[in-house]
Design an enzyme around this catalytic site. Sequence first.
Site, mmCIF file in Angstrom:
data_model
loop_
_atom_site.group_PDB
_atom_site.id
_atom_site.type_symbol
_atom_site.label_atom_id
_atom_site.label_comp_id
_atom_site.label_asym_id
_atom_site.label_seq_id
_atom_site.Cartn_x
_atom_site.Cartn_y
_atom_site.Cartn_z
ATOM 1 C CE LYS A 10 -4.018 -2.239 2.047
ATOM 2 N NZ LYS A 10 -5.124 -2.099 3.029
ATOM 3 C CE1 TYR A 50 -9.405 -3.144 -0.115
ATOM 4 C CE2 TYR A 50 -8.607 -1.113 -1.087
ATOM 5 C CZ TYR A 50 -8.378 -2.277 -0.388
ATOM 6 O OH TYR A 50 -7.105 -2.580 0.042
ATOM 7 N NE ARG A 103 -2.575 -5.949 6.834
ATOM 8 C CZ ARG A 103 -3.694 -6.576 6.486
ATOM 9 N NH1 ARG A 103 -4.191 -7.530 7.257
ATOM 10 N NH2 ARG A 103 -4.302 -6.256 5.362
ATOM 11 C CG ASN A 113 -3.890 -2.419 6.480
ATOM 12 O OD1 ASN A 113 -3.700 -1.933 5.373
ATOM 13 N ND2 ASN A 113 -4.831 -3.316 6.717
ATOM 14 C CG HIS A 116 -5.507 -6.223 -0.219
ATOM 15 N ND1 HIS A 116 -6.705 -6.317 0.446
ATOM 16 C CD2 HIS A 116 -5.635 -6.999 -1.342
ATOM 17 C CE1 HIS A 116 -7.517 -7.105 -0.248
ATOM 18 N NE2 HIS A 116 -6.899 -7.516 -1.334
ATOM 19 C CD GLU A 127 -8.757 -9.066 -3.893
ATOM 20 O OE1 GLU A 127 -7.597 -9.395 -3.545
ATOM 21 O OE2 GLU A 127 -9.666 -8.859 -3.074
HETATM 22 P P1 CMP Z 1 -7.474 -4.616 3.373
HETATM 23 O O1 CMP Z 1 -6.979 -5.992 3.674
HETATM 24 O O2 CMP Z 1 -6.879 -3.950 2.202
HETATM 25 O O3 CMP Z 1 -9.070 -4.648 3.185
HETATM 26 C C1 CMP Z 1 -9.890 -3.531 3.446
HETATM 27 C C2 CMP Z 1 -9.177 -2.410 4.118
HETATM 28 O O4 CMP Z 1 -9.970 -1.451 4.782
HETATM 29 C C3 CMP Z 1 -8.302 -2.987 5.204
HETATM 30 O O5 CMP Z 1 -7.229 -3.717 4.664
HETATM 31 C C4 CMP Z 1 -7.911 -1.723 5.951
HETATM 32 O O6 CMP Z 1 -6.830 -1.037 5.350
HETATM 33 C C5 CMP Z 1 -9.145 -0.830 5.779
HETATM 34 N N1 CMP Z 1 -9.856 -0.665 7.054
HETATM 35 C C6 CMP Z 1 -9.903 0.465 7.759
HETATM 36 N N2 CMP Z 1 -10.635 0.323 8.864
HETATM 37 C C7 CMP Z 1 -11.068 -0.947 8.867
HETATM 38 C C8 CMP Z 1 -11.870 -1.713 9.761
HETATM 39 N N3 CMP Z 1 -12.402 -1.182 10.877
HETATM 40 N N4 CMP Z 1 -12.099 -3.006 9.448
HETATM 41 C C9 CMP Z 1 -11.604 -3.555 8.314
HETATM 42 N N5 CMP Z 1 -10.832 -2.870 7.426
HETATM 43 C C10 CMP Z 1 -10.576 -1.587 7.702
#
Ligand code: CMP
Length: 154
Positions: A10, A50, A103, A113, A116, A127
């Site tokens: 990311k 997303y 992470r 974070n 992904h 994806e």
């Molecule tokens: P990712 O695995 O890319 O999938 C969705 C993303 O939404 C997740 O990682 C986080 O970066 C973001 N995100 C932010 N807040 C939340 C949350 N409360 N729960 C889940 N995903 C979140």
Amino acid sequence: MTNRTFTIIKPNAVGLGHTGEILEIIEKAGFRILALKMVCLSRSDTEKFYHVHKERPFFRTLNLFMTAGPIVVAVLEKENAVADFRTLIGATDPAKAAEGTIRKRFAESKTRNAIHASDSNENAAWEASFFFTDKEILETTYQLPVSPEEIDKD
Ligand code: CMP
């Protein structure tokens, strides 16, 4: 069974110069890179990618973050790729991520974070196809067509 997963390094991890280190962790964990590129997402790309999170309260900030700079996308192959890669990256919330996970090391918050991972084989295929054509996903392995001596003789 050997299968594939899909990952995004990311904007924060790319921007802070962690791409090489993260790819090294991924390869050392036994994943083979089948496709790799750096791209920028638009707001509408992020909405499409997303789409399952569109109604979630964090969607706005997720979109702002994912469009904040270049990302690195990759298709990876390994036995049990989807589950093993999720273990390697750790929990969404870095406060809950296990020691030694990507992470735990590189994520700054739940949204920022660092990485992904796909959560199923079906989503991995979808994806991967969002970013790569079939031709860009390279199944080929390193195999010299002649001996190493022949390659090195000049
Ligand atoms: P990712 O695995 O890319 O999938 C969705 C993303 O939404 C997740 O990682 C986080 O970066 C973001 N995100 C932010 N807040 C939340 C949350 N409360 N729960 C889940 N995903 C979140």
